[in-house]
Design an enzyme around this catalytic site. Sequence first.
Site, mmCIF file in Angstrom:
data_model
loop_
_atom_site.group_PDB
_atom_site.id
_atom_site.type_symbol
_atom_site.label_atom_id
_atom_site.label_comp_id
_atom_site.label_asym_id
_atom_site.label_seq_id
_atom_site.Cartn_x
_atom_site.Cartn_y
_atom_site.Cartn_z
ATOM 1 N N ARG A 232 18.281 32.846 -70.568
ATOM 2 C CA ARG A 232 18.733 34.192 -70.917
ATOM 3 C C ARG A 232 19.080 34.202 -72.399
ATOM 4 O O ARG A 232 19.726 33.268 -72.901
ATOM 5 C CB ARG A 232 19.979 34.590 -70.099
ATOM 6 C CG ARG A 232 19.689 35.022 -68.674
ATOM 7 C CD ARG A 232 18.925 36.346 -68.575
ATOM 8 N NE ARG A 232 18.631 36.745 -67.213
ATOM 9 C CZ ARG A 232 17.518 36.466 -66.533
ATOM 10 N NH1 ARG A 232 16.550 35.761 -67.091
ATOM 11 N NH2 ARG A 232 17.352 36.895 -65.298
ATOM 12 N N ASP A 256 11.778 32.412 -75.004
ATOM 13 C CA ASP A 256 11.098 33.365 -74.112
ATOM 14 C C ASP A 256 12.013 34.551 -73.835
ATOM 15 O O ASP A 256 11.571 35.563 -73.311
ATOM 16 C CB ASP A 256 10.731 32.654 -72.797
ATOM 17 C CG ASP A 256 9.954 33.566 -71.854
ATOM 18 O OD1 ASP A 256 8.962 34.173 -72.313
ATOM 19 O OD2 ASP A 256 10.341 33.693 -70.679
ATOM 20 N N GLU A 261 17.301 42.102 -75.188
ATOM 21 C CA GLU A 261 15.872 42.357 -74.938
ATOM 22 C C GLU A 261 15.633 43.494 -73.935
ATOM 23 O O GLU A 261 14.539 44.051 -73.882
ATOM 24 C CB GLU A 261 15.192 41.093 -74.403
ATOM 25 C CG GLU A 261 15.722 40.710 -73.017
ATOM 26 C CD GLU A 261 14.976 39.560 -72.368
ATOM 27 O OE1 GLU A 261 14.899 38.479 -72.980
ATOM 28 O OE2 GLU A 261 14.484 39.737 -71.241
ATOM 29 N N HIS A 293 9.555 37.187 -72.515
ATOM 30 C CA HIS A 293 10.164 36.935 -71.205
ATOM 31 C C HIS A 293 9.099 36.917 -70.107
ATOM 32 O O HIS A 293 9.150 37.716 -69.181
ATOM 33 C CB HIS A 293 11.246 37.990 -70.903
ATOM 34 C CG HIS A 293 12.171 37.572 -69.789
ATOM 35 N ND1 HIS A 293 13.475 37.978 -69.711
ATOM 36 C CD2 HIS A 293 11.977 36.770 -68.702
ATOM 37 C CE1 HIS A 293 14.043 37.472 -68.631
ATOM 38 N NE2 HIS A 293 13.132 36.730 -67.995
#
Length: 327
Positions: A232, A256, A261, A293
């Site tokens: 996260r 990622d 986000e 992500h």
Amino acid sequence: MKIIAFGVREDEKTVFLAHKKQSDFTLTTLPQHLSHANVHLAQGYDGVSVLASCDVSESILVILQSYHIKVVASRSTGYDNIDVAAATRCGIVVSNSTYSPYSVAEFSLMFMLMLNRKVVAGMQRAQRYDFSLAQLQGRELKYQTVGIIGTGKIGAALAKCLSGCAGTILAYDVIENPTLEGIVHYCDLETLLATSDIISLHTPLMASTKHFINANTIVMMKAGVIIINTSRGELIDTAALIDGLQRGHVGGAALDVLEHERGIYHCDRRENPCVWPFYEALQSMDNVLLTQHFAFYTTKAVEDMVTCSVMSILATVLNHTNPYRLN
Ligand code: NAD
């Protein structure tokens, strides 16, 4: 029984429809992520299927309670977007999904190899017919120490993937995983930070793990350390990471996931490039890899995610034992 699913992609729809054929329920799938703007659409349903990108805060749950929603079943593993305590107060069952941890573990391993071997720079050069080798010299995992923070399902799968190729695997967790005996060396956080060449994060986002990587912890790391985050974004204080990268203390990062986000990743923003303060700074560094992500995004994982969510709703509404229940 009536199920409404938010944030549904086309690839998920196929799996939802296959379940609908097998079990007797009414299904509505929507591409929009659950928010205050569309929560009214859940009225008249029994169960709501969501993703980590949906807003399942207390104010949304109170509205769902007024619609007599019995269960909110996330298709994601991470559930930091759901106020589980508020759901319990509202009498709403909450569940998350369990899917192949190798989806994210292999992605993390790929990130390590890509940064170690400067693959992006090499490929960009080769595309321009520049086949020179200058500055492309890399490092071998075999001679490095990898530190894994969080050895639950994904961290453990990563350790198993790494066991064939990394030199030493260090691990830190509040609870040691017995399946990793002989594969990792558990140590305290300070030792892991000070001795790892690569640090990979695999804890959930909670109050105790927010900004786990910050200016103080970065200073404790080995010079040139590579940081991998497929967990996260909020686990890292991104401003501190950028500072570490700019000073050269951090040798590279592969992310990622990124702070703030939600609402940005998983949308095509070419016509409306919405960048947030640190995105451009990170994007401009050739030792930083950014992806939107999608470490989870494999055929197997998507099948499992939808299946867990549907099974959780069916089990709750039919008063059966729900193995995915969190509260
Ligand atoms: P898990 O619950 O199986 O494992 C989490 C581990 O973290 C546990 O072993 C726990 O003891 C440990 N932990 C908790 N607090 C800690 C602390 N303060 N210090 C050290 N260790 C701590 O979870 P998982 O299935 O391995 O998933 C981990 C996270 O990965 C999820 O919470 C989610 O945020 C993220 N995730 C990301 C993607 C992606 O596509 N990028 C996909 C799935 C999951």
